[in-house]
Design a protein around this motif. Structure first.
Motif, PDB file in Angstrom:
ATOM      1  N   MET A 115       1.630  -3.525  11.326  1.00 59.75           N
ATOM      2  CA  MET A 115       1.586  -4.001   9.935  1.00 59.75           C
ATOM      3  C   MET A 115       2.788  -3.439   9.177  1.00 59.75           C
ATOM      4  SD  MET A 115      -1.413  -3.449   7.031  1.00 59.75           S
ATOM      5  CE  MET A 115      -2.601  -4.506   7.848  1.00 59.75           C
ATOM      6  N   ASN A 116       3.620  -4.350   8.625  1.00 60.63           N
ATOM      7  CA  ASN A 116       4.789  -3.885   7.883  1.00 60.63           C
ATOM      8  C   ASN A 116       4.403  -3.524   6.445  1.00 60.63           C
ATOM      9  OD1 ASN A 116       4.734  -6.293   6.316  1.00 60.63           O
ATOM     10  ND2 ASN A 116       6.082  -7.339   7.773  1.00 60.63           N
ATOM     11  N   GLN A 117       5.384  -3.074   5.667  1.00 59.46           N
ATOM     12  CA  GLN A 117       5.104  -2.591   4.317  1.00 59.46           C
ATOM     13  C   GLN A 117       4.521  -3.694   3.430  1.00 59.46           C
ATOM     14  OE1 GLN A 117       8.434  -1.807   1.589  1.00 59.46           O
ATOM     15  NE2 GLN A 117       7.520   0.208   1.209  1.00 59.46           N
ATOM     16  N   GLN A 118       5.108  -4.890   3.477  1.00 56.13           N
ATOM     17  CA  GLN A 118       4.609  -5.979   2.633  1.00 56.13           C
ATOM     18  C   GLN A 118       3.181  -6.348   3.003  1.00 56.13           C
ATOM     19  OE1 GLN A 118       7.168  -9.441   2.093  1.00 56.13           O
ATOM     20  NE2 GLN A 118       5.378 -10.767   1.885  1.00 56.13           N
ATOM     21  N   GLN A 119       2.888  -6.430   4.302  1.00 53.58           N
ATOM     22  CA  GLN A 119       1.526  -6.753   4.742  1.00 53.58           C
ATOM     23  C   GLN A 119       0.544  -5.679   4.304  1.00 53.58           C
ATOM     24  OE1 GLN A 119       2.500  -7.067   8.928  1.00 53.58           O
ATOM     25  NE2 GLN A 119       2.348  -9.314   8.887  1.00 53.58           N
ATOM     26  N   ARG A 120       0.950  -4.402   4.409  1.00 54.94           N
ATOM     27  CA  ARG A 120       0.080  -3.303   3.993  1.00 54.94           C
ATOM     28  C   ARG A 120      -0.188  -3.357   2.497  1.00 54.94           C
ATOM     29  NH1 ARG A 120       2.964   0.570   5.627  1.00 54.94           N
ATOM     30  NH2 ARG A 120       3.871   1.201   3.639  1.00 54.94           N
ATOM     31  N   GLN A 121       0.852  -3.612   1.712  1.00 54.15           N
ATOM     32  CA  GLN A 121       0.666  -3.662   0.264  1.00 54.15           C
ATOM     33  C   GLN A 121      -0.217  -4.838  -0.149  1.00 54.15           C
ATOM     34  OE1 GLN A 121       4.489  -3.431  -1.660  1.00 54.15           O
ATOM     35  NE2 GLN A 121       4.806  -1.302  -1.066  1.00 54.15           N
ATOM     36  N   GLU A 122      -0.059  -5.966   0.500  1.00 53.41           N
ATOM     37  CA  GLU A 122      -0.931  -7.114   0.209  1.00 53.41           C
ATOM     38  C   GLU A 122      -2.376  -6.796   0.577  1.00 53.41           C
ATOM     39  OE1 GLU A 122       0.878 -10.314   2.339  1.00 53.41           O
ATOM     40  OE2 GLU A 122       2.342 -10.743   0.753  1.00 53.41           O
ATOM     41  N   ALA A 123      -2.563  -6.074   1.679  1.00 50.55           N
ATOM     42  CA  ALA A 123      -3.910  -5.689   2.091  1.00 50.55           C
ATOM     43  C   ALA A 123      -4.512  -4.676   1.120  1.00 50.55           C
ATOM     44  CB  ALA A 123      -3.881  -5.109   3.514  1.00 50.55           C
ATOM     45  N   ILE A 124      -3.678  -3.785   0.573  1.00 52.23           N
ATOM     46  CA  ILE A 124      -4.157  -2.822  -0.428  1.00 52.23           C
ATOM     47  C   ILE A 124      -4.652  -3.563  -1.661  1.00 52.23           C
ATOM     48  CG2 ILE A 124      -3.414  -1.038  -2.060  1.00 52.23           C
ATOM     49  CD1 ILE A 124      -1.549   0.020   0.151  1.00 52.23           C
ATOM     50  N   VAL A 125      -3.862  -4.521  -2.139  1.00 54.00           N
ATOM     51  CA  VAL A 125      -4.267  -5.304  -3.314  1.00 54.00           C
ATOM     52  C   VAL A 125      -5.586  -6.015  -3.051  1.00 54.00           C
ATOM     53  CG1 VAL A 125      -3.675  -7.270  -4.783  1.00 54.00           C
ATOM     54  CG2 VAL A 125      -1.922  -5.599  -4.183  1.00 54.00           C
ATOM     55  N   ASP A 126      -5.721  -6.600  -1.864  1.00 56.90           N
ATOM     56  CA  ASP A 126      -6.961  -7.306  -1.513  1.00 56.90           C
ATOM     57  C   ASP A 126      -8.149  -6.352  -1.498  1.00 56.90           C
ATOM     58  OD1 ASP A 126      -8.330  -9.768  -0.465  1.00 56.90           O
ATOM     59  OD2 ASP A 126      -8.676  -8.434   1.239  1.00 56.90           O
ATOM     60  N   LEU A 127      -7.952  -5.149  -0.948  1.00 57.35           N
ATOM     61  CA  LEU A 127      -9.029  -4.158  -0.883  1.00 57.35           C
ATOM     62  C   LEU A 127      -9.432  -3.695  -2.275  1.00 57.35           C
ATOM     63  CD1 LEU A 127     -10.778  -2.445   1.057  1.00 57.35           C
ATOM     64  CD2 LEU A 127      -8.972  -0.709   0.989  1.00 57.35           C
ATOM     65  N   VAL A 128      -8.460  -3.392  -3.111  1.00 58.09           N
ATOM     66  CA  VAL A 128      -8.750  -2.969  -4.483  1.00 58.09           C
ATOM     67  C   VAL A 128      -9.452  -4.085  -5.247  1.00 58.09           C
ATOM     68  CG1 VAL A 128      -7.718  -2.275  -6.683  1.00 58.09           C
ATOM     69  CG2 VAL A 128      -6.863  -1.292  -4.553  1.00 58.09           C
ATOM     70  N   ARG A 129      -9.019  -5.297  -5.016  1.00 60.44           N
ATOM     71  CA  ARG A 129      -9.624  -6.437  -5.703  1.00 60.44           C
ATOM     72  C   ARG A 129     -11.096  -6.599  -5.319  1.00 60.44           C
ATOM     73  NH1 ARG A 129      -7.347 -12.682  -5.524  1.00 60.44           N
ATOM     74  NH2 ARG A 129      -8.389 -13.403  -7.410  1.00 60.44           N
ATOM     75  N   ARG A 130     -11.388  -6.394  -4.044  1.00 62.72           N
ATOM     76  CA  ARG A 130     -12.783  -6.559  -3.580  1.00 62.72           C
ATOM     77  C   ARG A 130     -13.675  -5.415  -4.033  1.00 62.72           C
ATOM     78  NH1 ARG A 130     -12.892  -5.902   1.500  1.00 62.72           N
ATOM     79  NH2 ARG A 130     -10.706  -5.935   2.143  1.00 62.72           N
ATOM     80  N   GLN A 131     -13.124  -4.203  -4.055  1.00 59.55           N
ATOM     81  CA  GLN A 131     -13.936  -3.028  -4.374  1.00 59.55           C
ATOM     82  C   GLN A 131     -13.889  -2.635  -5.846  1.00 59.55           C
ATOM     83  OE1 GLN A 131     -13.403  -0.689  -0.065  1.00 59.55           O
ATOM     84  NE2 GLN A 131     -12.660   0.230  -1.958  1.00 59.55           N
ATOM     85  N   GLY A 132     -12.804  -2.992  -6.526  1.00 64.42           N
ATOM     86  CA  GLY A 132     -12.611  -2.565  -7.901  1.00 64.42           C
ATOM     87  C   GLY A 132     -11.865  -1.253  -8.014  1.00 64.42           C
ATOM     88  N   TYR A 133     -11.902  -0.444  -6.963  1.00 63.40           N
ATOM     89  CA  TYR A 133     -11.211   0.844  -6.955  1.00 63.40           C
ATOM     90  C   TYR A 133     -11.058   1.291  -5.505  1.00 63.40           C
ATOM     91  CZ  TYR A 133     -10.362   5.869  -7.250  1.00 63.40           C
ATOM     92  OH  TYR A 133      -9.821   7.118  -7.097  1.00 63.40           O
ATOM     93  N   ALA A 134      -9.953   1.954  -5.201  1.00 66.30           N
ATOM     94  CA  ALA A 134      -9.757   2.557  -3.878  1.00 66.30           C
ATOM     95  C   ALA A 134      -9.019   3.868  -4.059  1.00 66.30           C
ATOM     96  CB  ALA A 134      -8.961   1.620  -2.971  1.00 66.30           C
ATOM     97  N   SER A 135      -9.493   4.900  -3.379  1.00 63.77           N
ATOM     98  CA  SER A 135      -8.854   6.210  -3.483  1.00 63.77           C
ATOM     99  C   SER A 135      -7.707   6.319  -2.485  1.00 63.77           C
ATOM    100  CB  SER A 135      -9.872   7.321  -3.203  1.00 63.77           C
ATOM    101  OG  SER A 135     -10.266   7.292  -1.832  1.00 63.77           O
ATOM    102  N   ILE A 136      -6.790   7.252  -2.744  1.00 62.68           N
ATOM    103  CA  ILE A 136      -5.687   7.509  -1.820  1.00 62.68           C
ATOM    104  C   ILE A 136      -6.231   7.939  -0.464  1.00 62.68           C
ATOM    105  CG2 ILE A 136      -3.748   9.065  -1.348  1.00 62.68           C
ATOM    106  CD1 ILE A 136      -3.131   9.005  -4.347  1.00 62.68           C
ATOM    107  N   GLU A 137      -7.269   8.763  -0.483  1.00 60.08           N
ATOM    108  CA  GLU A 137      -7.874   9.230   0.769  1.00 60.08           C
ATOM    109  C   GLU A 137      -8.414   8.059   1.590  1.00 60.08           C
ATOM    110  OE1 GLU A 137     -11.338  12.349   2.317  1.00 60.08           O
ATOM    111  OE2 GLU A 137     -11.092  11.928   0.177  1.00 60.08           O
TER     112      GLU A 137
END
Length: 253
Positions: free
Chosen positions: A1-23
């Motif tokens: 997974m490259n940087q762009q794919q990881r960042q898109e996945a982070i946005v998707d995760l935050v969107r689904r959960q409402g919040y995501a911690s660094i850990e």
């Protein structure tokens, strides 16, 4: 997974959960906390997430980012989108250009055109175009929003309804996966709906950040536009809706 794919996945995760911690994100993507912090800072600068202590949350669904900040967010992408859209507007056309920083960049890209008639409810667009002697620039009446020079209200809608133009160029604050076009201000939405109704062809200019924002006011649906001009391929659900409704996708290089 490259940087762009990881960042898109982070946005998707935050969107689904409402919040995501660094850990949580560190464990999920098997990268260092420093990498996640850089990702979160970059995504926050693009307006895709809200950086909070220890992680990231969703952008507000009720309050838009400040106009001064939006002016600089994803500016390179907006300029590429604007240049591409401008190539699809023939000289001698009539068009609406509504509120939004993307549309202000589109107006700048129109300055090489000739003999355009532009009706706008955006004071900044009018200021950009006013010096073109071969342009006919018409400003809608109504209430001026001090924060961004947008003109809204019943008088604005009545004014827009007097015209039928070749092209309506609209911006948006968010596009939901069900195809909903979303905004923050219901008065702005009503003017945009009038623009859509009174345009023979509707072009939407939206950079990739708009695919991950959730304003609360429904402006319309992607099925109502003729073409989407953006800088990255939209999520698959939106692409499927566009294909079903024969909406053309233009991606700026």
């Amino acid at each position: 997974m490259n940087q762009q794919q990881r960042q898109e996945a982070i946005v998707d995760l935050v969107r689904r959960q409402g919040y995501a911690s660094i850990e949580q994100l560190t464990e999920h993507f098997t990268v260092t906390p420093q990498t996640i912090r850089r990702d979160l800072n970059a995504l926050a600068e693009e307006g895709l997430i809200r950086r909070v202590h220890g992680g990231a949350g969703l952008e507000s669904s009720t309050v838009n980012t400040a106009y001064s900040t939006r002016k600089t967010l994803n500016l390179d992408a907006k300029q590429r989108i604007a240049a591409l859209l401008a190539r699809h507007i023939p000289d001698g056309s009539s068009l609406f250009i509504n509120i939004g920083t993307s549309n202000e960049v589109v107006a700048e890209a129109m300055l090489e055109h000739r003999d355009l008639e532009v009706i706008t409810n955006n004071l900044n667009v009018a200021a950009i175009l006013q010096h073109k002697e071969d342009f006919n620039v018409i400003i809608a009446g109504g209430q001026v929003r001090s924060r961004d020079g947008g003109i809204i209200g019943e008088a604005t809608i009545d004014f827009i309804n007097q015209f039928k133009v070749d092209y309506g160029i609209i911006g948006i604050s968010g596009i939901d996966e069900d195809g909903s076009l979303l905004e923050f201000d219901y008065q702005e939405v009503r003017v945009a709906q009038a623009i859509i109704r009174n345009s023979r062809q509707v072009y939407l200019a939206a950079d990739h950040s708009k695919f991950h924002r959730n304003p609360s006011v429904r402006q319309g649906n992607v099925s109502q536009i003729g073409a989407l001009f953006t800088d990255r391929r939209p999520p698959q659900a939106i692409c499927q809706l566009m294909a079903h409704h024969d909406v053309t996708l233009h991606i700026a290089d």
